[in-house]
Enzyme design. Structure first.
Site, PDB file in Angstrom:
ATOM      1  N   GLU A  18       9.227  10.411  -1.946  1.00 17.49           N
ATOM      2  CA  GLU A  18      10.014  10.204  -0.717  1.00 17.49           C
ATOM      3  C   GLU A  18       9.103  10.184   0.516  1.00 17.49           C
ATOM      4  O   GLU A  18       9.165   9.270   1.337  1.00 17.49           O
ATOM      5  CB  GLU A  18      11.076  11.301  -0.578  1.00 17.49           C
ATOM      6  N   HIS A  42      35.929  -5.832  -5.472  1.00 18.46           N
ATOM      7  CA  HIS A  42      34.966  -6.932  -5.427  1.00 18.46           C
ATOM      8  C   HIS A  42      34.795  -7.408  -3.997  1.00 18.46           C
ATOM      9  O   HIS A  42      35.794  -7.520  -3.289  1.00 18.46           O
ATOM     10  CB  HIS A  42      35.461  -8.091  -6.294  1.00 18.46           C
ATOM     11  N   THR A  53      15.828  25.707   3.744  1.00 15.23           N
ATOM     12  CA  THR A  53      14.864  24.635   3.535  1.00 15.23           C
ATOM     13  C   THR A  53      15.550  23.285   3.742  1.00 15.23           C
ATOM     14  O   THR A  53      15.024  22.388   4.405  1.00 15.23           O
ATOM     15  CB  THR A  53      14.329  24.699   2.084  1.00 15.23           C
ATOM     16  N   ILE A 105       9.286  14.822  -3.943  1.00 10.33           N
ATOM     17  CA  ILE A 105       8.754  14.943  -2.577  1.00 10.33           C
ATOM     18  C   ILE A 105       7.635  13.930  -2.364  1.00 10.33           C
ATOM     19  O   ILE A 105       7.594  13.235  -1.338  1.00 10.33           O
ATOM     20  CB  ILE A 105       8.233  16.380  -2.330  1.00 10.33           C
ATOM     21  N   GLY A 106       6.730  13.833  -3.344  1.00  7.08           N
ATOM     22  CA  GLY A 106       5.604  12.905  -3.213  1.00  7.08           C
ATOM     23  C   GLY A 106       6.076  11.484  -2.979  1.00  7.08           C
ATOM     24  O   GLY A 106       5.546  10.767  -2.120  1.00  7.08           O
ATOM     25  N   ALA A 157      17.071  29.362  12.931  1.00  9.32           N
ATOM     26  CA  ALA A 157      18.033  28.321  12.571  1.00  9.32           C
ATOM     27  C   ALA A 157      18.587  28.592  11.172  1.00  9.32           C
ATOM     28  O   ALA A 157      17.838  28.923  10.254  1.00  9.32           O
ATOM     29  CB  ALA A 157      17.358  26.964  12.606  1.00  9.32           C
TER      30      ALA A 157
END
Ligand code: FAD
Ligand code: NAD
Length: 461
Positions: A186, A440, A41, A183-184, A37
């Site tokens: 999320e 607004h 990453t 990463i931690g 693919a």
């Protein structure tokens, strides 16, 4: 031996974008990628699958805990993890197939295999169909991989990296996350929302190092309220599986037993085994390829490098900017990336977004600044949608009023930050933002109000 103007090694957001731009500029381009693919990453095991799970898990959390506040009654909310994962996989494959389509459209030749530079202008493709290519120019865009941690025994299942955490087959009862970085947080949030007890162990005395401290402190408070447990100042010395359970050891602390461990202590560049040693391509102490920032050329003429394998923020859009600039430079055009205007977003809920300098950076470099803050609790739209947590913070030069940094924690901060990035790119002042009409009721009005606040004249506070 096939001949190309440009051979790109790696088809992540750096490599595939550079390949497309170079093809648009008339080059005969090839791209070597060892995964089936395309997309790197980011598309396969990073940005896209993580955002698919963040969205799905947030919907679950909303349905379980918050829809009732809006007068929407739902009963019997159930988690169907298999469907959630299948949807995520579908999103990934539709996007990776899309890149294959873009390659066909732009007549980019794709080689499946591992690329290795055997000499300047020569790339060997190793794999089931080995072949050697000649290239006028070579671009290294091999990206990065998760960093290991001494003593943490990754088994690719119970103790793993973000790749495993994007596909756990069940909701772990207790997940320990090592590292309170992007990463931690999320992936910790994904599993906390789905029902895990999540303990985040962080070496430093704060979360999200590098982010503006005031915003990171607020983020910690909000995420704690959502159930994440943070244990700061923890130096992890080991983790292993014992009798089907994980045991995590930290300096001076009792071992922690848990069901799964996510190691997220940073990423390392993929710069080994691609022929750099033999050619003497210069790298820094941490293995990142050193480049001329005005051309992206490495120490060897004709060999270029971009994205996660060169120094700087490890972000998909940074890799893309570099890919475009590098291809344009090769074609004799303007080759420049404004690193001060590259935003960073943490896709927790609320999102945390930032661009430009942090307050600490301005203090450290002695740059005089004025600060404007506006909380979302005073924003009409935020009230209407029930998302009043967070704030916008604008830092502007004390004398010129030029916007130097914008930091937002709040709903849709990742989209709101685009205005701030444009302001910094155009060299805008906080007064420019304050004078710009914002529709607004929108969350973006909080940016206008924070710009007013720089001058001490907010309207709605
Ligand atoms: P990569 O995307 O790593 O691509 C490099 C490619 O090169 C890979 O496909 C690899 O297979 C290939 N390759 C390597 N060596 C060779 C070789 N010798 N021959 C052939 N091919 C090779 N960034 C964001 O901006 N936003 C996000 O929301 C975000 N979320 C993330 C979530 C996770 C869980 C992770 C892990 C990362 C996330 N990132 C995010 C970071 C982002 O994925 C990277 O910054 C980005 O992918 C870097 O792009 P790149 O092209 O430099 O490298
Ligand atoms: P990071 O650098 O963001 O965070 C790593 C954390 O681990 C730091 O807080 C660090 O202090 C801590 N740490 C290091 N050693 C430790 C130890 N021994 N014990 C405990 N804590 C320790 O790295 P990451 O979260 O792995 O992310 C890697 C890269 O991927 C980042 O550079 C990021 O830019 C990118 N990424 C971006 C996004 C996004 O843009 N939304 C999402 C995911 C990943």
């Amino acid at each position: 031996m096939p001949e190309h103007d440009l051979v790109v090694i790696g088809a992540g957001p750096g490599g595939y974008v550079a390949a497309i731009r170079a093809a648009q500029l008339g080059m005969n381009v090839a791209c070597v990628e060892f995964e089936n693919a395309l997309g790197g990453t980011c598309l396969r095991i990073g940005c896209i699958p993580s955002k698919a799970l963040l969205e799905a898990s947030e919907l679950y959390r909303m349905a379980q805990h918050h829809l009732a506040e809006f007068g929407v009654g739902v009963e019997g909310v159930k988690l169907d993890l298999a469907t959630m994962m299948k949807r995520k996989d579908g999103v990934v494959s539709s996007l990776t197939n899309g890149i294959a389509g873009l390659f066909r459209k732009n007549k980019i030749t794709r080689y499946l295999g591992r690329g290795r530079i055997v000499a300047p202008g020569k790339v060997a493709v190793e794999g089931t169909q080995p072949i050697e290519l000649t290239a006028k120019k070579i671009l290294i865009a091999t990206g990065s991989r998760s960093a290991p941690l001494k003593g943490v025994e990754i088994d690719g299942s119970l103790i793993g990296t973000s790749t495993e955490a994007l596909a756990y087959p069940e909701v772990p009862k207790h997940l320990v996350v090592i590292g309170a970085g992007v990463i931690g947080l999320e992936l910790g949030c994904v599993w906390a929302r789905l029902g895990s007890k999540v303990t985040v162990l962080e070496y430093l005395d704060r979360i999200l190092p590098g982010m503006d401290t005031e915003i990171a402190t607020e983020a910690q408070k909000i995420l704690q309220k959502q159930g994440l447990e943070f244990r700061l100042g923890m130096r992890v010395t080991g983790a292993r599986v014992v009798n089907g359970k994980c045991v995590v050891e930290c300096d001076g602390q009792a071992p922690i037993e848990c069901d799964r461990v996510l190691l997220a202590v940073g990423r390392l560049p993929n710069t080994d085994d691609i022929g750099l040693e033999k050619l003497n391509v210069a790298r820094n102490q941490r293995g990142f390829i050193t480049i001329d920032p005005h051309s992206f050329e490495t120490s060897i003429p004709g060999i270029y490098a971009i994205g996660d394998c060169v120094p700087g923020a490890m972000l998909a859009h940074k890799a893309e900017e570099e890919g475009i600039a590098c291809a344009e430079g090769m074609a004799g055009k303007y080759c420049h990336v404004n690193y001060d205007a590259i935003p960073g977003v943490v896709y927790t809920d609320p999102e945390i977004a930032s661009v430009g300098k942090t307050e600490e950076q301005l203090k450290d470099s002695g740059i005089p600044y004025r600060k404007g803050i506006f909380p979302f609790i005073a924003n009409g739209r935020a009230k209407a949608i029930g998302r009043t947590e967070g704030r916008v913070k604008i830092l502007a030069h004390a004398e010129t009023d030029r916007v130097l940094g914008v930091h937002i924690i709040g709903a849709h901060a990742g989209d709101l930050i685009a205005e701030a990035a444009a302001a910094i790119e155009f060299g805008a002042s906080s007064e420019d933002i304050a004078r710009t009409s914002h529709a607004h009721p929108t969350l973006a009005e909080a940016i206008k109000e924070a710009a007013f606040a720089v001058d001490g004249r907010t309207i709605h506070l």
